[in-house]
Structures are given as C-alpha cells and as structure tokens.
Design an enzyme around this catalytic site. Structure first.
Site, mmCIF file in Angstrom:
data_model
loop_
_atom_site.group_PDB
_atom_site.id
_atom_site.type_symbol
_atom_site.label_atom_id
_atom_site.label_comp_id
_atom_site.label_asym_id
_atom_site.label_seq_id
_atom_site.Cartn_x
_atom_site.Cartn_y
_atom_site.Cartn_z
ATOM 1 N N ASN A 11 0.869 -1.183 0.000
ATOM 2 C CA ASN A 11 0.000 0.000 0.000
ATOM 3 C C ASN A 11 0.903 1.229 0.000
ATOM 4 O O ASN A 11 1.424 1.620 1.038
ATOM 5 C CB ASN A 11 -0.900 -0.029 1.245
ATOM 6 C CG ASN A 11 -1.753 1.217 1.365
ATOM 7 O OD1 ASN A 11 -1.871 1.980 0.410
ATOM 8 N ND2 ASN A 11 -2.348 1.418 2.535
ATOM 9 N N LYS A 13 0.146 4.252 -0.459
ATOM 10 C CA LYS A 13 -0.504 5.489 0.018
ATOM 11 C C LYS A 13 -0.193 6.638 -0.963
ATOM 12 O O LYS A 13 -0.171 6.385 -2.163
ATOM 13 C CB LYS A 13 -0.073 5.789 1.458
ATOM 14 C CG LYS A 13 -0.257 4.550 2.353
ATOM 15 C CD LYS A 13 -0.092 4.819 3.808
ATOM 16 C CE LYS A 13 -0.277 3.512 4.588
ATOM 17 N NZ LYS A 13 -0.238 3.683 6.028
ATOM 18 N N HIS A 98 -9.629 1.017 4.457
ATOM 19 C CA HIS A 98 -8.389 1.310 5.201
ATOM 20 C C HIS A 98 -8.686 2.333 6.298
ATOM 21 O O HIS A 98 -9.486 3.252 6.102
ATOM 22 C CB HIS A 98 -7.313 1.838 4.247
ATOM 23 C CG HIS A 98 -5.964 1.892 4.898
ATOM 24 N ND1 HIS A 98 -5.604 2.931 5.730
ATOM 25 C CD2 HIS A 98 -4.929 1.030 4.888
ATOM 26 C CE1 HIS A 98 -4.387 2.703 6.191
ATOM 27 N NE2 HIS A 98 -3.954 1.549 5.693
ATOM 28 N N GLU A 100 -7.166 4.830 7.329
ATOM 29 C CA GLU A 100 -6.944 6.233 6.957
ATOM 30 C C GLU A 100 -8.126 6.774 6.154
ATOM 31 O O GLU A 100 -8.431 7.963 6.215
ATOM 32 C CB GLU A 100 -5.623 6.365 6.184
ATOM 33 C CG GLU A 100 -4.421 6.197 7.111
ATOM 34 C CD GLU A 100 -3.136 5.750 6.423
ATOM 35 O OE1 GLU A 100 -3.058 5.801 5.181
ATOM 36 O OE2 GLU A 100 -2.226 5.316 7.150
ATOM 37 N N GLU A 168 -5.847 -5.100 10.491
ATOM 38 C CA GLU A 168 -4.873 -4.060 10.809
ATOM 39 C C GLU A 168 -5.289 -3.339 12.079
ATOM 40 O O GLU A 168 -6.148 -2.434 12.019
ATOM 41 C CB GLU A 168 -4.803 -3.027 9.667
ATOM 42 C CG GLU A 168 -4.388 -3.607 8.333
ATOM 43 C CD GLU A 168 -3.762 -2.549 7.444
ATOM 44 O OE1 GLU A 168 -2.611 -2.737 7.055
ATOM 45 O OE2 GLU A 168 -4.396 -1.520 7.172
ATOM 46 N N GLY A 174 1.904 2.405 11.115
ATOM 47 C CA GLY A 174 2.820 3.536 10.997
ATOM 48 C C GLY A 174 3.554 3.909 12.270
ATOM 49 O O GLY A 174 4.111 4.998 12.363
ATOM 50 N N SER A 214 2.990 -1.790 10.659
ATOM 51 C CA SER A 214 4.413 -1.731 11.000
ATOM 52 C C SER A 214 5.190 -3.014 10.692
ATOM 53 O O SER A 214 6.115 -3.383 11.424
ATOM 54 C CB SER A 214 4.592 -1.339 12.474
ATOM 55 O OG SER A 214 4.071 -0.040 12.689
HETATM 56 P P1 PGA Z 1 2.564 0.562 7.810
HETATM 57 O O1 PGA Z 1 1.123 0.771 7.121
HETATM 58 O O2 PGA Z 1 3.111 -0.729 7.252
HETATM 59 O O3 PGA Z 1 3.351 1.760 7.355
HETATM 60 O O4 PGA Z 1 2.342 0.501 9.274
HETATM 61 C C1 PGA Z 1 0.220 -0.291 7.007
HETATM 62 C C2 PGA Z 1 -1.049 0.198 6.403
HETATM 63 O O5 PGA Z 1 -1.396 1.378 6.576
HETATM 64 O O6 PGA Z 1 -1.759 -0.558 5.739
#
Ligand code: PGA
Length: 254
Positions: A11, A13, A98, A100, A168, A174, A214
């Site tokens: 992903n 982003k 997601h 976000e 998740e 993050g 992460s």
């Molecule tokens: P990250 O993001 O691996 O940077 O923690 C995972 C995600 O947002 O799907």
C-alpha cells in the site's frame, strides 16, 4: 487476480513523489515476485500512476490494485474515481476500508457498498478491518465483530471466498511497533472465526486473513512463523524495494 495461498500487498498510500520512482520500485518487485512459488504480490499505487504501472505488466505473480474507489459508476463527484473506471483500466483488486479512509469519513455502510460493487465488477476487495484501541477487558473484540458484520453486510455467502481480509489494528499502523506475533496469531484465528460465523465454515475458511501494521524486513519472520497469517499488507516498508523483497521472500517461504 489469481487465488493464491499467500499474499504480499504493497500500500504505497500517497507515495512515492514521482512516477519514475514508482516505476523503478515496481520493476524491482516484479523481478522478485516472479521467483516466488505460492505468493501473489499486489502493488497499490496512487491513482495517477496506475495506468503507467499497469503498462509495465508483470505476469501472473504480481498485479496492480487501487487504494479505494467510488461505488457509483459516474457522477458529479469532484476529485473521485469510480471502481468501474479502475476495473476498465485493468486494475484487478482494491483496498477498501483502510483506517486512513475511515478516518476521512468512510463508514461501514459505505464500505459495504464499495465491496458489493467491486465484487460485481470482478475486482478482488482487500478489506481492512481492525480495532482502534486494544483494551485489556477485550471490548475491542466486540468492536471488531460489529465492524466486520456491518462491513460485510452485503456480501452473499457464495461470494465470500473472493474477499481478502487485512486485519490491521489501527494503533499499530505507521508506529514502527507491530502487534506481538502471538497476538497476531490469536487475532487471525478470531477473524477467521467471525467470517466462519458470518458466511459458514466452508466459505469462511477460504478467505485469506493478512496482518498489517508496521511490518518490516526484521519482524516479518516472527510475524509469519508465530502469527501464522496468510500474508501481510505493508505501508511504509513497501516503498523500499530491498525491504519489501525480503518481506515477500519471508511470506513465501515461512
Ligand atoms: P505501515 O502501514 O506498514 O506503514 O504501518 C500499514 C497500512 O497502513 O496498511
């Protein structure tokens, strides 16, 4: 998108800053993906890069996904892109729900409409679910169950095996610190139990459950070995082709 036993999902982003960087990362991941036996790799770039990345092809081991998409086919929605447009462009899967996007206002009900439309179009929905807080009393288990029930409300039992779920925990995204691998194992079982209750054991057992939050090249070994998930959804580290290639290798071999 072919049905595999393992998945490594990138992903990206709103990254990387330029198309040439995006193409460079994709090309490296494409080479790695071709060497894996049971893992399908999905790269989800920003919309603007999708057509160019699709042109780079990659064979059956790697495909291009989107990060969201509107369930309506067309309309007065400034700045939006429909799932139908993505499907016509050649995208084969889409990340939905997601955290976000949920934070920007997407509700379970809206996500259930996106899943419904994606399935009709033949796009594989990669649906993110996860609790915001992991409280010691276990209230988060109710939150997660309710979220899954509402998010999957429109999925008929027969279509359920076409889903991919990315569990998740929002608090681990993050941050650099993933959920402990033993807890990933327990939560993977919990998510599989919820989908078995929702869709019946046969269909539920066929839904891959990935972990996200992460994941990096150092912790992936333990996540796969102890967490026993069907793969991972990776944000930050998926932009580093060396790290993500190591993650793909571990997903395939552990
Ligand atoms: P990250 O993001 O691996 O940077 O923690 C995972 C995600 O947002 O799907």
């Amino acid at each position: 998108m072919p049905k595999n036993s393992r998945y490594a999902i990138a992903n990206w982003k709103m990254n990387p800053p330029t198309l040439s960087e995006a193409a460079g990362i994709y090309t490296k991941l494409r080479t790695k993906a071709a060497k894996l036996r049971k893992t399908h790799t999905v790269v989800c770039p920003p919309f603007l890069y999708v057509p160019s990345i699709l042109k780079l092809k990659g064979g059956e081991h790697i495909s291009v996904g989107a990060q969201t998409g509107r369930p309506e086919d067309a309309g007065s929605m400034t700045g939006e892109v429909s799932l139908s447009m993505l499907s016509h462009a050649g995208v084969s899967s889409v990340i939905l729900g997601h955290s976000e996007r949920r934070k920007m206002g997407e509700t379970d009900e809206y996500i259930s409409k996106q899943i419904d439309r994606a399935l009709t179009l033949g796009l594989t929905p990669i649906v993110c679910v996860g609790e915001k807080i992991h409280d010691a009393e276990g209230k988060f288990l109710h939150e997660l169950t309710a979220q899954m029930k509402a998010t999957f409300a429109k999925v008929p039992n027969k279509q359920a095996s076409k889903l991919i779920i990315a569990y998740e925990p929002v608090w681990a995204i993050g941050t650099g610190t993933p959920m402990p691998a033993q807890t990933i194992y327990e939560m993977t079982i919990f998510v599989k139990k919820v989908v078995s209750d929702l869709f019946g054991h046969d269909q539920g057992a066929r839904i891959p459950v990935l972990y996200g939050g992460s994941v990096n090249a150092k912790n992936i070994e333990e996540i796969m070995k102890v967490g026993k998930c069907d793969g991972v959804l990776v944000g930050k580290e998926s932009l580093n082709p060396i790290s993500f290639a190591a993650i793909m290798e571990a997903v395939d071999t552990i």
